[in-house]
Write a protein that holds these residues in place. Structure first.
Motif, PDB file in Angstrom:
ATOM      1  N   TRP A  38       7.385 -10.001 -30.214  1.00 57.19           N
ATOM      2  CA  TRP A  38       7.093 -11.440 -30.304  1.00 57.19           C
ATOM      3  C   TRP A  38       6.555 -11.810 -31.694  1.00 57.19           C
ATOM      4  O   TRP A  38       6.832 -12.907 -32.191  1.00 57.19           O
ATOM      5  N   ILE A  39       5.815 -10.923 -32.319  1.00 56.67           N
ATOM      6  CA  ILE A  39       5.292 -11.191 -33.658  1.00 56.67           C
ATOM      7  C   ILE A  39       6.406 -11.104 -34.702  1.00 56.67           C
ATOM      8  O   ILE A  39       6.429 -11.866 -35.672  1.00 56.67           O
ATOM      9  N   MET A  40       7.343 -10.191 -34.475  1.00 53.00           N
ATOM     10  CA  MET A  40       8.398  -9.927 -35.452  1.00 53.00           C
ATOM     11  C   MET A  40       9.600 -10.863 -35.323  1.00 53.00           C
ATOM     12  O   MET A  40      10.462 -10.886 -36.192  1.00 53.00           O
ATOM     13  N   GLY A  41       9.681 -11.584 -34.223  1.00 54.85           N
ATOM     14  CA  GLY A  41      10.821 -12.474 -34.014  1.00 54.85           C
ATOM     15  C   GLY A  41      12.006 -11.801 -33.353  1.00 54.85           C
ATOM     16  O   GLY A  41      13.112 -12.338 -33.367  1.00 54.85           O
ATOM     17  N   GLY A  42      11.795 -10.646 -32.749  1.00 53.89           N
ATOM     18  CA  GLY A  42      12.871  -9.910 -32.086  1.00 53.89           C
ATOM     19  C   GLY A  42      12.690  -8.417 -32.273  1.00 53.89           C
ATOM     20  O   GLY A  42      11.645  -7.947 -32.741  1.00 53.89           O
ATOM     21  N   GLU A  43      13.710  -7.673 -31.918  1.00 56.78           N
ATOM     22  CA  GLU A  43      13.614  -6.216 -31.988  1.00 56.78           C
ATOM     23  C   GLU A  43      13.471  -5.745 -33.436  1.00 56.78           C
ATOM     24  O   GLU A  43      14.072  -6.293 -34.346  1.00 56.78           O
ATOM     25  N   TRP A  44      12.669  -4.705 -33.609  1.00 55.30           N
ATOM     26  CA  TRP A  44      12.412  -4.145 -34.931  1.00 55.30           C
ATOM     27  C   TRP A  44      12.050  -2.681 -34.728  1.00 55.30           C
ATOM     28  O   TRP A  44      11.910  -2.206 -33.605  1.00 55.30           O
ATOM     29  N   SER A  45      11.880  -1.960 -35.821  1.00 50.67           N
ATOM     30  CA  SER A  45      11.445  -0.569 -35.730  1.00 50.67           C
ATOM     31  C   SER A  45      10.639  -0.210 -36.963  1.00 50.67           C
ATOM     32  O   SER A  45      10.758  -0.845 -38.015  1.00 50.67           O
ATOM     33  N   ALA A  57       6.859 -20.631 -29.332  1.00 45.98           N
ATOM     34  CA  ALA A  57       5.553 -20.309 -28.750  1.00 45.98           C
ATOM     35  C   ALA A  57       4.941 -19.081 -29.406  1.00 45.98           C
ATOM     36  O   ALA A  57       3.713 -18.981 -29.532  1.00 45.98           O
ATOM     37  N   ASP A  58       5.780 -18.140 -29.832  1.00 45.34           N
ATOM     38  CA  ASP A  58       5.272 -16.941 -30.493  1.00 45.34           C
ATOM     39  C   ASP A  58       4.631 -17.284 -31.834  1.00 45.34           C
ATOM     40  O   ASP A  58       3.547 -16.795 -32.172  1.00 45.34           O
ATOM     41  N   ARG A  59       5.282 -18.124 -32.587  1.00 48.61           N
ATOM     42  CA  ARG A  59       4.738 -18.524 -33.896  1.00 48.61           C
ATOM     43  C   ARG A  59       3.419 -19.277 -33.717  1.00 48.61           C
ATOM     44  O   ARG A  59       2.465 -19.075 -34.486  1.00 48.61           O
ATOM     45  N   ALA A  60       3.352 -20.124 -32.695  1.00 47.86           N
ATOM     46  CA  ALA A  60       2.113 -20.864 -32.434  1.00 47.86           C
ATOM     47  C   ALA A  60       0.969 -19.906 -32.123  1.00 47.86           C
ATOM     48  O   ALA A  60      -0.172 -20.124 -32.549  1.00 47.86           O
ATOM     49  N   ALA A  64      -2.414 -19.465 -34.356  1.00 45.60           N
ATOM     50  CA  ALA A  64      -3.741 -19.619 -33.758  1.00 45.60           C
ATOM     51  C   ALA A  64      -4.646 -18.468 -34.165  1.00 45.60           C
ATOM     52  O   ALA A  64      -5.829 -18.659 -34.468  1.00 45.60           O
ATOM     53  N   LEU A  65      -4.096 -17.260 -34.207  1.00 49.83           N
ATOM     54  CA  LEU A  65      -4.877 -16.098 -34.616  1.00 49.83           C
ATOM     55  C   LEU A  65      -5.361 -16.239 -36.051  1.00 49.83           C
ATOM     56  O   LEU A  65      -6.472 -15.831 -36.399  1.00 49.83           O
ATOM     57  N   HIS A  66      -4.554 -16.865 -36.889  1.00 43.49           N
ATOM     58  CA  HIS A  66      -4.887 -16.979 -38.313  1.00 43.49           C
ATOM     59  C   HIS A  66      -5.752 -18.197 -38.641  1.00 43.49           C
ATOM     60  O   HIS A  66      -6.401 -18.216 -39.684  1.00 43.49           O
ATOM     61  N   THR A  67      -5.744 -19.201 -37.764  1.00 40.56           N
ATOM     62  CA  THR A  67      -6.434 -20.443 -38.115  1.00 40.56           C
ATOM     63  C   THR A  67      -7.618 -20.775 -37.218  1.00 40.56           C
ATOM     64  O   THR A  67      -8.562 -21.441 -37.660  1.00 40.56           O
ATOM     65  N   ARG A  68      -7.609 -20.328 -35.970  1.00 39.14           N
ATOM     66  CA  ARG A  68      -8.674 -20.727 -35.048  1.00 39.14           C
ATOM     67  C   ARG A  68      -9.979 -19.985 -35.311  1.00 39.14           C
ATOM     68  O   ARG A  68     -11.058 -20.543 -35.225  1.00 39.14           O
ATOM     69  N   TYR A  69      -9.876 -18.715 -35.633  1.00 36.54           N
ATOM     70  CA  TYR A  69     -11.047 -17.847 -35.657  1.00 36.54           C
ATOM     71  C   TYR A  69     -11.683 -17.780 -37.043  1.00 36.54           C
ATOM     72  O   TYR A  69     -11.003 -17.825 -38.063  1.00 36.54           O
ATOM     73  N   GLY A  70     -13.012 -17.624 -37.047  1.00 32.99           N
ATOM     74  CA  GLY A  70     -13.724 -17.579 -38.304  1.00 32.99           C
ATOM     75  C   GLY A  70     -13.997 -16.184 -38.821  1.00 32.99           C
ATOM     76  O   GLY A  70     -14.315 -16.001 -39.997  1.00 32.99           O
ATOM     77  N   PRO A 192      11.130 -15.584 -24.927  1.00 38.03           N
ATOM     78  CA  PRO A 192      11.863 -14.392 -24.474  1.00 38.03           C
ATOM     79  C   PRO A 192      11.144 -13.090 -24.788  1.00 38.03           C
ATOM     80  O   PRO A 192      11.419 -12.064 -24.162  1.00 38.03           O
ATOM     81  N   ASN A 193      10.208 -13.108 -25.732  1.00 38.62           N
ATOM     82  CA  ASN A 193       9.553 -11.877 -26.175  1.00 38.62           C
ATOM     83  C   ASN A 193       8.144 -11.679 -25.650  1.00 38.62           C
ATOM     84  O   ASN A 193       7.570 -10.592 -25.811  1.00 38.62           O
ATOM     85  N   ALA A 194       7.548 -12.703 -25.034  1.00 36.10           N
ATOM     86  CA  ALA A 194       6.172 -12.561 -24.557  1.00 36.10           C
ATOM     87  C   ALA A 194       5.787 -13.731 -23.668  1.00 36.10           C
ATOM     88  O   ALA A 194       6.332 -14.836 -23.780  1.00 36.10           O
ATOM     89  N   THR A 195       4.809 -13.472 -22.790  1.00 35.58           N
ATOM     90  CA  THR A 195       4.107 -14.528 -22.072  1.00 35.58           C
ATOM     91  C   THR A 195       2.688 -14.563 -22.621  1.00 35.58           C
ATOM     92  O   THR A 195       1.994 -13.547 -22.633  1.00 35.58           O
ATOM     93  N   HIS A 196       2.288 -15.726 -23.093  1.00 40.60           N
ATOM     94  CA  HIS A 196       0.990 -15.881 -23.743  1.00 40.60           C
ATOM     95  C   HIS A 196       0.020 -16.509 -22.742  1.00 40.60           C
ATOM     96  O   HIS A 196       0.201 -17.647 -22.313  1.00 40.60           O
ATOM     97  N   LEU A 197      -0.989 -15.741 -22.366  1.00 38.82           N
ATOM     98  CA  LEU A 197      -1.959 -16.163 -21.359  1.00 38.82           C
ATOM     99  C   LEU A 197      -3.329 -16.295 -22.000  1.00 38.82           C
ATOM    100  O   LEU A 197      -3.781 -15.383 -22.699  1.00 38.82           O
ATOM    101  N   HIS A 198      -3.992 -17.412 -21.756  1.00 37.52           N
ATOM    102  CA  HIS A 198      -5.342 -17.605 -22.293  1.00 37.52           C
ATOM    103  C   HIS A 198      -6.280 -17.852 -21.124  1.00 37.52           C
ATOM    104  O   HIS A 198      -6.054 -18.733 -20.307  1.00 37.52           O
ATOM    105  N   TYR A 199      -7.337 -17.030 -21.047  1.00 38.75           N
ATOM    106  CA  TYR A 199      -8.298 -17.113 -19.958  1.00 38.75           C
ATOM    107  C   TYR A 199      -9.705 -17.382 -20.493  1.00 38.75           C
ATOM    108  O   TYR A 199     -10.064 -16.948 -21.588  1.00 38.75           O
TER     109      TYR A 199
END
Length: 204
Positions: A38-45, A57-60, A64-70, A192-199
């Motif tokens: 999901w981070i890479m945009g598809g299959e990679w190695s 949704a993956d890019r979002a 969020a990881l890069h902008t939300r947290y201090g 298609p590459n991930a389900t993003h769950l926030h709890y």
């Protein structure tokens, strides 16, 4: 929420954050690349190198990881298996590495790595000072996430569930104590590459 602590991490459907035998140059272990599709945009190695072409949704979730947290907290093993991310700015925020081995502070571009040898609470205090009004994120690996969960210090969990069954490797939700924590669903997104769950984490 200002001062909150958020675990933000990817795992397989069966709960592994890495395959077996993770190490230098193969931080996700043997066969672990699909966990980060999901981070890479598809299959990679590892042989072909990462692509970092997330979309939708993956890019979002990446943004969020890069902008939300201090500030970011990671464990020493995670830092070591990626060789400190080399000269790459993996996180634009200051990073605090929980470790038992002293190490000089590093500055890489807009980021820095401070090595904290007196425990997870001390690392959190320093990260909160650096984060100001923004939350602190626990970025991994599994062991440091487990320590913060067991200590009851986590307020939110952002899980990125990769559609793969690993069968073996480094499991995330072990050694977190015996008391039950109830989770409140805050947000769900999928690709298609991930389900993003926030709890939001309830208190026992």
């Amino acid at each position: 929420m200002a001062g909150s602590v958020v675990v933000d991490i990817t795992m397989s459907v069966d709960g592994f954050v890495a395959g077996p035998n993770e190490g230098m140059g193969r931080g996700l272990g043997e066969g672990g690349e699909p966990i980060h599709n999901w981070i890479m945009g598809g299959e990679w190695s590892y042989d072909n190198g990462p692509t970092f072409q997330a979309s939708g949704a993956d890019r979002a979730a990446v943004e969020a990881l890069h902008t939300r947290y201090g500030a970011v907290i990671v464990g020493r093993r995670m830092y070591d298996v990626v060789d400190g991310w080399g000269d790459e700015v993996a996180f634009p925020q200051p990073v605090f590495v929980v470790t038992s081995r002293p190490h000089p502070r590093r500055e890489v571009g807009t980021s820095s790595y401070t090595f904290v040898t007196d425990g997870i609470q001390a690392a959190l205090e320093r990260a909160r000072q650096a984060a100001g009004q923004r939350p602190v994120v626990i970025g991994g690996g599994a062991r440091v996430v487990q320590q913060y969960l067991a200590a009851g210090l986590v307020d939110e969990i952002a899980l990125h569930i990769a559609p793969v069954l690993m069968g073996a490797g480094r499991r995330l939700f072990e050694h977190i104590g015996d008391h039950v924590r109830r989770l409140e669903i805050v947000r769900v997104a999928e690709s298609p590459n991930a389900t993003h769950l926030h709890y939001r984490v309830g208190r026992p």
